[in-house]
Design an enzyme around this catalytic site. Sequence first.
Site, PDB file in Angstrom:
ATOM      1  N   SER A  73      37.076  37.262  38.407  1.00 26.15           N
ATOM      2  CA  SER A  73      37.286  38.634  37.925  1.00 26.15           C
ATOM      3  C   SER A  73      36.437  39.632  38.712  1.00 26.15           C
ATOM      4  O   SER A  73      35.528  39.256  39.454  1.00 26.15           O
ATOM      5  CB  SER A  73      36.939  38.734  36.440  1.00 26.15           C
ATOM      6  N   CYS A  74      36.728  40.905  38.489  1.00 31.75           N
ATOM      7  CA  CYS A  74      36.021  41.969  39.206  1.00 31.75           C
ATOM      8  C   CYS A  74      34.712  42.344  38.526  1.00 31.75           C
ATOM      9  O   CYS A  74      34.026  43.262  38.951  1.00 31.75           O
ATOM     10  CB  CYS A  74      36.894  43.210  39.303  1.00 31.75           C
ATOM     11  N   ASP A  75      34.363  41.670  37.451  1.00 35.71           N
ATOM     12  CA  ASP A  75      33.173  42.015  36.693  1.00 35.71           C
ATOM     13  C   ASP A  75      31.958  41.295  37.270  1.00 35.71           C
ATOM     14  O   ASP A  75      32.012  40.082  37.493  1.00 35.71           O
ATOM     15  CB  ASP A  75      33.394  41.582  35.231  1.00 35.71           C
ATOM     16  N   SER A  76      30.875  42.035  37.479  1.00 35.52           N
ATOM     17  CA  SER A  76      29.712  41.394  38.097  1.00 35.52           C
ATOM     18  C   SER A  76      28.987  40.454  37.120  1.00 35.52           C
ATOM     19  O   SER A  76      28.089  39.717  37.497  1.00 35.52           O
ATOM     20  CB  SER A  76      28.740  42.437  38.642  1.00 35.52           C
ATOM     21  N   ASN A  97      41.123  40.773  32.648  1.00 41.15           N
ATOM     22  CA  ASN A  97      41.434  41.131  34.041  1.00 41.15           C
ATOM     23  C   ASN A  97      42.734  40.479  34.527  1.00 41.15           C
ATOM     24  O   ASN A  97      43.033  40.443  35.710  1.00 41.15           O
ATOM     25  CB  ASN A  97      40.260  40.701  34.951  1.00 41.15           C
TER      26      ASN A  97
END
Length: 399
Positions: A350-353, A389
């Site tokens: 996913s794009c979440d850090s 996401n």
Amino acid sequence: MTRVFRIEPFHREIISKSSLLNVLSFLDANDVEIPVLLIDGEQLKRKATVIGKNIRGSKVFFAVKANPGIEVIRFLAGLGLSFEIASEGELEILARVGVGADRIITSNPVKTFKFLERAARYGIRYYAYDSREEVEKLAGMVPGAKIYLRLSVPNEGSEWPLSRKFGVEIDEGISLITHAAARGLDPVGITFHVGSQCTNIYNWNNALYKAKVLWDMAAKSGINFSVLNIGGGYPVRYTKSVVGIEEIEKNIDRLIGELFPGASVFIEPGRAMVGDAGVFVSRVIGKSRRGDENWLHLDVGVFNGLMESVGGIKYSYIVEDSRVGTEKGGRPAADRKAGGKKSWTVAGPSCDSFDVVDNNVMLRDPEVGALVLILSCGAYTTSYASEFNGFSIPRTLLI
Ligand SMILES: *Cc1c(COP(=O)(O)O)cnc(C)c1O
């Protein structure tokens, strides 16, 4: 297609040879969508046979939340197991598989109205409680239910503590028990949970001694208990070795024989039943170097399966070697070279850090596109997963 994986001696202590062979031959023979969670039926059966074996008078209820995959549930139901549930969704799965109410208990101390209504209609008789409010709900919705009190017990040494949210102390416990009896319910016993992934054998001793105090106080008030529900908590091996189930159970059995002779013992394993029967098959989708860190990007991460990494669970990985050919029966040529391992930060898709699974994982450099097997992933993985996401939740296949 024959795939080659870099199997190291420590992997053999985490996954049995037969499970690994089953997974590898399944991957060679089938073109499945990756990521996927493979559950080895033979290992599951072994665990179902081992758990409860060394505790006299015990009955095993699989905690469905650990893995509610329909194939897993059908398989365990076929082996004759019983089940512990907390919601109408879990009840629905059991109903689809044809598990009757006499094989279901619910140990969530605070239940939704919707679930209670369905559970009562289905005919479930055993419920947990740890408050006056829950006693009132049960008295109103499941008159005469058999209920056991959730006692608060130390969770030290458990990697996934469960003690803060539920459970009462002894004094409050005894007043709840007498109140429940006065409200027409049938207080049959006590339950506790030592914490999930409990590697400290003394947690069970502390819990049992504490339960004994309450058990005797209830008897003095004229309420004779018959059910001791020791919850879950048995560990599985992820990286470090853990105390064995046989050792844990022999210790528990000895104490129960002393403190609660003749009691009927409920065990609610979740993690230990399915955890080490499951292998996540994921794929390397990217690699990068940022600062002085090597990042390995997989298609499974915190949100779609490896949520427990956030709580400190560290997994073991077997990487595919998609570059080098093998000699007959031998290891990949590159494997024989000394070293070659690097430290990786493992991240999800996913794009979440926040989607970082682990740091400092020592692995040999896999190619982008190579498969990565993540071991001991049968419990609390897909059941925790979301489609955040837009990444779909991996399928569970029983092999
Ligand atoms: C989650 C849970 C279990 C299973 O615990 P494990 O540590 O996975 O064995 C058992 N009983 C209750 C009440 C639970 O909430």
